[in-house]
Enzyme design. Structure first.
Site, short mmCIF file in Angstrom:
data_model
loop_
_atom_site.label_atom_id
_atom_site.label_comp_id
_atom_site.label_asym_id
_atom_site.label_seq_id
_atom_site.Cartn_x
_atom_site.Cartn_y
_atom_site.Cartn_z
N GLY A 50 35.09 65.54 -18.92
CA GLY A 50 35.47 64.96 -17.65
C GLY A 50 35.23 63.46 -17.74
O GLY A 50 34.57 62.98 -18.67
N CYS A 103 26.14 62.80 -19.91
CA CYS A 103 27.00 61.83 -19.25
C CYS A 103 27.41 60.74 -20.23
O CYS A 103 26.56 60.24 -20.99
CB CYS A 103 26.26 61.21 -18.07
SG CYS A 103 27.26 60.11 -17.08
N HIS A 145 29.99 66.83 -10.92
CA HIS A 145 29.45 65.70 -11.69
C HIS A 145 30.34 64.46 -11.52
O HIS A 145 29.85 63.35 -11.33
CB HIS A 145 29.38 66.11 -13.17
CG HIS A 145 28.89 65.05 -14.09
ND1 HIS A 145 27.67 65.10 -14.71
CD2 HIS A 145 29.46 63.89 -14.52
CE1 HIS A 145 27.51 64.02 -15.47
NE2 HIS A 145 28.59 63.28 -15.37
N GLU A 146 31.69 64.68 -11.57
CA GLU A 146 32.62 63.54 -11.49
C GLU A 146 32.70 62.98 -10.07
O GLU A 146 32.74 61.75 -9.89
CB GLU A 146 34.02 63.94 -11.97
CG GLU A 146 34.11 64.50 -13.39
CD GLU A 146 33.42 63.66 -14.44
OE1 GLU A 146 33.02 64.22 -15.48
OE2 GLU A 146 33.24 62.43 -14.23
#
Ligand code: K2U
Ligand code: ZN
Length: 159
Positions: A50, A103, A145-146
Site C-alpha cells: 500500500g 511502513c 494503515h493508509e
C-alpha cells in the site's frame, strides 16, 4: 510515464498533517493519473502492499491498496491494486485483530497493531465514480494503515 518517487521518512512534517481532499475538477486530470501511476511504481519498487500520497510528498487524500501474499501474511489475498480518492471508512467491526505492520516511511521498524477485522470504505475511483466496498483481514488492515497516513498518523503511534 511513471517514475519512482522519493518516500518521506519519519519526522518529516508532511507525514504529520491532514491531507486535503481531491476536488472534483482534479479527477481525470493528467497530474492525478501521473501521481497514481508514480505512487504505484514507487510502492512496487519498495515491495509495499500500500502507499499514501503524503508519503511521496503530495498532501492529497489518495491511497493505493495492493494486498498480496508475503512472508508475514502468507495467506493474504492477491488483489488488483485499488486506487482510492478521498477514502472514508464508514463502518468498523467491534472485533480488532493484532497484526504485524511496517511502513515505507519508518525503516527497520515492525510492530503489532490492533485494527478492525472488517470495514466498509467509500471512495471515488479515478473516473470520479463513488464506490463502496467491504474488506476484511489484511486488505482491511492496509486501508486503515493508509487512511491513517492521510490523517497524519503513523502506525508507530498505535503500538
Ligand atoms: O503505507 C505504507 O507505508 C506501506 C506499508 C503498508 C502496510 C500496511 C499494513 C500492514 C503492513 C504494511 C508497506 O507495505 S510496509 C512493507 C510490508 C509489507 C507487508 C507486511 C508488512 C510490511
Ligand atoms: Zn505506512
Amino acid at each position: 510515464m511513471s517514475q519512482i518517487m522519493a518516500v518521506a521518512q519519519l519526522g518529516e512534517a508532511i507525514l504529520g498533517i491532514r491531507a486535503s481532499e481531491i476536488q472534483i475538477h482534479e479527477l481525470e486530470s493528467n497530474w492525478l493519473q501521473h501521481l497514481t501511476a508514480s505512487m504505484q511504481a514507487t510502492m512496487l519498487e519498495r515491495n509495499g502492499v500500500g502507499i499514501a500520497a503524503p508519503q511521496v510528498y503530495v498532501s492529497k487524500r489518495v491511497i493505493i491498496v495492493a494486498s498480496r501474499p508475503n512472508v508475514r501474511y502468507p495467506d493474504a489475498p492477491e488483489m488488483q491494486p485499488i486506487i482510492m480518492m478521498n477514502p472514508v471508512i464508514t463502518t468498523c467491526s467491534e472485533q480488532t485483530i493484532l497484526g504485524e505492520e511496517g511502513c515505507l516511511s519508518v525503516p527497520d521498524t515492525r510492530g503489532q497493531v490492533a485494527r478492525a477485522e472488517k470495514i466498509t470504505v467509500q471512495y471515488l475511483n479515478l473516473q470520479g465514480q463513488p464506490v463502496e466496498i467491504r474488506l476484511e483481514g489484511f486488505p482491511a488492515r492496509i486501508v486503515q494503515h493508509e487512511v491513517d497516513h492521510l490523517d497524519g498518523i503513523l502506525f508507530t503511534e498505535r503500538l
